[in-house]
Each structure stands twice: as C-alpha cells, then as structure tokens.
Design an enzyme around this catalytic site. Structure first.
Site, PDB file in Angstrom:
ATOM      1  N   ASP A 113      27.586  46.750  34.485  1.00 17.71           N
ATOM      2  CA  ASP A 113      26.716  45.966  34.865  1.00 17.71           C
ATOM      3  C   ASP A 113      26.095  46.282  36.257  1.00 17.71           C
ATOM      4  OD1 ASP A 113      28.829  46.056  36.843  1.00 17.71           O
ATOM      5  OD2 ASP A 113      29.584  44.152  36.611  1.00 17.71           O
ATOM      6  N   ASP A 118      30.538  39.949  40.254  1.00 17.44           N
ATOM      7  CA  ASP A 118      31.155  41.152  39.769  1.00 17.44           C
ATOM      8  C   ASP A 118      32.503  41.346  40.694  1.00 17.44           C
ATOM      9  OD1 ASP A 118      31.289  43.839  38.702  1.00 17.44           O
ATOM     10  OD2 ASP A 118      31.193  44.696  41.022  1.00 17.44           O
ATOM     11  N   ASP A 171      32.447  46.912  33.327  1.00 17.27           N
ATOM     12  CA  ASP A 171      32.367  46.771  34.977  1.00 17.27           C
ATOM     13  C   ASP A 171      31.468  47.807  35.435  1.00 17.27           C
ATOM     14  OD1 ASP A 171      32.982  45.591  37.397  1.00 17.27           O
ATOM     15  OD2 ASP A 171      34.299  47.452  37.588  1.00 17.27           O
ATOM     16  N   ASP A 223      36.115  41.061  39.180  1.00 16.63           N
ATOM     17  CA  ASP A 223      37.217  42.255  39.288  1.00 16.63           C
ATOM     18  C   ASP A 223      38.648  41.779  39.849  1.00 16.63           C
ATOM     19  OD1 ASP A 223      35.302  44.010  38.492  1.00 16.63           O
ATOM     20  OD2 ASP A 223      34.847  44.897  40.289  1.00 16.63           O
TER      21      ASP A 223
END
Length: 194
Positions: A60, A77, A57, A81
C-alpha cells in the site's frame, strides 16, 4: 532491502488504477481471515492469508509513493495495522480461553501501551518538525524500538507454527513490547523535555 521490489510492484499496480487505500483494505481483510482461521483451530492454514496481508501492508505504501500519499491513507494504514495486530492474539485466546486468556490479555495490553508510545512519539515529532526516513518514506514519524513490524510478523508466524506454546511466547513477547514502550518514553523524555 524490500522497498525496491515492493516499489516496482507498487508502480505497476498504480498504473492499473489500483489505489493504496484499496490495497490497505485488502490487506486488512486478509489479516482478518487469518485471525478467523486461527480462531477456528487451524493456525498453520492461517499462515497464507497472514503473510499475504503483510505483503499487502507493504504494497500500500509502494502504491501511494507511485501515485500520491495522503494523510487519510497513512491514517487508514495505521488503523488497519492496529486492528490486525489485535485480532491475531485474540484469535489464539479464542482457541483456548482458559489456557491462553491471561497471556493473551497481557500481550494485548503490551500492544496497546506500545502502540500508544509509538503514536504519542509521532505526535511529538510532528509538533517539533522532526522527520526521519530510517524506516522508509512514511506518512508519520516512525520511532525505532526493540520490536517493530517485522519482529511482530515473525512472532505471529511462530505462534502459528507452535500454537500450543502461545502462552509462554506471549508472555515473553509482551514483556519485550513493554520494554520497547518504556525505552520509547525514555527517548521522548530525553528529546522533548525542555
């Protein structure tokens, strides 16, 4: 503190043709694996994919900064999440629905409200042309709160280490999430009420 090493790794990954979206999806898969391992009753084993998913995470964004940031990448993203943040508590509920159900529902509700306050604030900030780099260079406005990503990851690690205490930990963390959301709404009121 973590951006410089992540950016170095992100530049190397980008040079090898690895896209930011691919890193996001790998991180999501690792997070879902962690949730599955928890649901199967092995929360200590879930720590490896859980932490690896959070490294992905962070990577990216570093890959995106090394190539180009896209609106879709930012969207993917945040969607990944939120899915990850929902699946970990759900996995603990699945271990013991009777013992963890109410606390898990409270925690998930607090995540929902906190996420809504976060995204709503980002929409208002965008509408008014506000920018911040306090959380690093992001694709959308990140408003500060008592509990953010780092605290949530530490909380998930605590849950894995002390799984029998899920319920009391969830009640406390959920209450702090509701407080974070309330403070964010208050800040939006102060800034955006004409």
């Amino acid at each position: 503190m973590i951006d410089p090493p992540l950016n170095r790794i992100g530049r190397r990954m980008a040079a090898r043709g690895i896209s930011a979206d691919r890193v996001t999806l790998v991180g999501l898969v690792l997070g879902l694996v962690a949730a599955l391992v928890i649901a199967l009753g092995a929360p200590m084993l879930a720590l490896v994919p859980l932490l690896a998913s959070r490294v992905a995470d962070g990577l990216d964004g570093a890959v995106a900064r090394a190539t180009r940031q896209t609106d879709f990448g930012g969207y993917l993203d945040i969607a990944a999440d939120f899915l990850f943040y929902a699946m970990i508590p759900l996995a603990f509920v699945l271990i013991d629905p009777a013992g963890n159900g109410a606390a898990g529902a409270f925690l998930l509700a607090s995540f929902y409200v906190n996420g809504t306050s976060f995204l709503g604030f980002a929409i208002l900030a965008e509408k008014h042309g506000h920018r911040t780099t306090a959380q690093g260079q992001k694709s959308l406005y990140y408003s500060n709160g008592i509990l953010e990503g780092t605290e949530t990851i530490l909380f998930f690690v605590l849950l894995c280490l002390f799984a029998p205490y899920f319920a009391p930990l969830a009640w406390v963390f959920g209450a702090l999430c509701f407080l974070t959301a309330a403070l964010r709404v208050r800040a939006a009121y102060r800034i955006y009420v004409n």
